[in-house]
Design an enzyme around this catalytic site. Sequence first.
Site, PDB file in Angstrom:
ATOM      1  N   PRO A  64     -13.249  -3.880 -20.759  1.00  0.00           N
ATOM      2  CA  PRO A  64     -11.883  -4.085 -20.271  1.00  0.00           C
ATOM      3  C   PRO A  64     -11.318  -2.821 -19.641  1.00  0.00           C
ATOM      4  O   PRO A  64     -11.522  -1.717 -20.137  1.00  0.00           O
ATOM      5  CB  PRO A  64     -11.110  -4.450 -21.546  1.00  0.00           C
ATOM      6  CG  PRO A  64     -11.870  -3.758 -22.639  1.00  0.00           C
ATOM      7  CD  PRO A  64     -13.320  -3.828 -22.231  1.00  0.00           C
ATOM      8  N   GLY A  65     -10.606  -2.984 -18.548  1.00  0.00           N
ATOM      9  CA  GLY A  65      -9.901  -1.875 -17.920  1.00  0.00           C
ATOM     10  C   GLY A  65      -8.424  -2.164 -17.870  1.00  0.00           C
ATOM     11  O   GLY A  65      -7.635  -1.625 -18.634  1.00  0.00           O
ATOM     12  N   CYS A 121       2.677   9.042   7.251  1.00  0.00           N
ATOM     13  CA  CYS A 121       3.017   8.679   8.633  1.00  0.00           C
ATOM     14  C   CYS A 121       2.329   7.405   9.112  1.00  0.00           C
ATOM     15  O   CYS A 121       2.483   7.019  10.276  1.00  0.00           O
ATOM     16  CB  CYS A 121       2.662   9.839   9.564  1.00  0.00           C
ATOM     17  SG  CYS A 121       3.651  11.312   9.275  1.00  0.00           S
ATOM     18  N   ASP A 122       1.555   6.767   8.262  1.00  0.00           N
ATOM     19  CA  ASP A 122       0.853   5.542   8.631  1.00  0.00           C
ATOM     20  C   ASP A 122       1.769   4.338   8.402  1.00  0.00           C
ATOM     21  O   ASP A 122       2.305   4.148   7.306  1.00  0.00           O
ATOM     22  CB  ASP A 122      -0.412   5.404   7.785  1.00  0.00           C
ATOM     23  CG  ASP A 122      -1.302   4.261   8.231  1.00  0.00           C
ATOM     24  OD1 ASP A 122      -0.877   3.463   9.085  1.00  0.00           O
ATOM     25  OD2 ASP A 122      -2.435   4.167   7.719  1.00  0.00           O
ATOM     26  N   TYR A 128      -6.284  -2.252  -2.458  1.00  0.00           N
ATOM     27  CA  TYR A 128      -7.631  -2.343  -3.010  1.00  0.00           C
ATOM     28  C   TYR A 128      -7.735  -3.259  -4.218  1.00  0.00           C
ATOM     29  O   TYR A 128      -8.797  -3.806  -4.495  1.00  0.00           O
ATOM     30  CB  TYR A 128      -8.139  -0.942  -3.359  1.00  0.00           C
ATOM     31  CG  TYR A 128      -8.166  -0.016  -2.177  1.00  0.00           C
ATOM     32  CD1 TYR A 128      -8.900  -0.346  -1.034  1.00  0.00           C
ATOM     33  CD2 TYR A 128      -7.451   1.170  -2.164  1.00  0.00           C
ATOM     34  CE1 TYR A 128      -8.917   0.483   0.069  1.00  0.00           C
ATOM     35  CE2 TYR A 128      -7.462   2.013  -1.063  1.00  0.00           C
ATOM     36  CZ  TYR A 128      -8.199   1.660   0.051  1.00  0.00           C
ATOM     37  OH  TYR A 128      -8.212   2.490   1.147  1.00  0.00           O
ATOM     38  N   SER A 140     -12.422  -8.995 -11.444  1.00  0.00           N
ATOM     39  CA  SER A 140     -11.259  -8.327 -12.007  1.00  0.00           C
ATOM     40  C   SER A 140      -9.961  -8.923 -11.481  1.00  0.00           C
ATOM     41  O   SER A 140      -9.804  -9.125 -10.278  1.00  0.00           O
ATOM     42  CB  SER A 140     -11.312  -6.831 -11.653  1.00  0.00           C
ATOM     43  OG  SER A 140     -10.262  -6.125 -12.245  1.00  0.00           O
TER      44      SER A 140
END
Length: 433
Positions: free
Chosen positions: A300-301, A378-379, A342, A228
């Site tokens: 397809p996405g 807070c990360d 991701y 992808s």
Amino acid sequence: MAGQTIIVSGLNPAAILQSTIGGGASPTAAAAAENGTRKVIPLSRDALQDFMLSIITQKLQDEKQPFYVLDLGEVVSLMDQWKSALPNIRPFYAVKCNPEPSFLSILSAMGSNFDCASRAEIEYVLSLGISPDRIVFANPCKPESDIIFAAKVGVNLTTYDSEDEVYKIRKHHPKSELLLRIKPMLDGNARCPMGPKYGALPEEVDPLLRAAQAARLTVSGVSFHIGSGDADSNAYLGAIAAAKEVFETAAKLGMSKMTVLDVGGGFTSGHQFTTAAVAVKSALKQHFDDEPELTIIAEPGRFFAETAFTLATTIIGKRVRGELREYWINDGLYGSMNCVLYDHATVNATPLAVLSNRSNVTCGGSKTFPTTVFGPTCDALDTVLRDYQLPELQVNDWLVFPNMGAYTKAAGSNFNGFNTSAIVTHLAYSYPS
């Protein structure tokens, strides 16, 4: 699974699309039927920004929450492009990419079927009134409970790439038709390769076909996925050639004639799609020209989702360190921007300075500064942009992110109490400028 949809008053959607698709049921009407509403905003394509400004100024004066705009006109245009370039390949939209209900409804009305990866996705698609024969359960490794559910509701086409999957399907859904998922020899240099996790190797094809044959299961065809995002279209050439070899192996084993080829996903809109379509058609002509009854499908996405959605976020905090400007916005990597992590995506921001520069909200011609944009959690990992050039902005100004439909809100979380699933979607229909 998806957030609330807001329909802003406008013209009757059936009338909007009548001249575009030429009669019949209106995809826009289907999309707007969600939540019992029937109206969308018709716009010229270059007026989408003004539409977003109207939402900001009229609807969100107090809330100032992030929101999406789904451009139904863009979806219609993309489906037209698909049908023009690949008229003999029926899309099964990958629900995991973006399950927004209005989006799925318009795709369904325009003839798309659906690729589901879990019981939850199947349930969701069925809840929209879509029949189970329009679903492929395209997950080669499924929980037994999901297979049982698929059998119960009549989802009868699925994928496999292991003998254990054969045994599960034989036990729980023996009437299912199977597609053998093979691993392309080239992953196409995709941002998100699929080969490391899924797909039978060449030496595994014969044993897997024999296993299904021994289990008295029907193997109807072959599937593959080149990966992808920004995949090399040449990967389709080798994958389709390999699929033909599987068809021939099945014939040598005396199995029923295969009738389905699933060329997977990896399609991206724009120039890359044109190149991919040429490669796919060339390979099909070379290897499957003698199969006139072959049903060809794809998954397809991002092709349909990516450019159809625009995200608007509010600046909730600011810090100045010399020339550096640092802004905090109310969506981030744990929400819609998880695509940066991701999906290995690159996002771009456009300012709407509704508070600090109302006479020039887009800040055209304004001096820019090196900028960092943080998400709200807070990360410290929650950093959306670094070394990005933006003009001077203030708290309660907005940053707008185009092309935010693929693997964004669908994979977001509610970490730190920032509720991604609560982000609303407004509908518009744009015409070409």
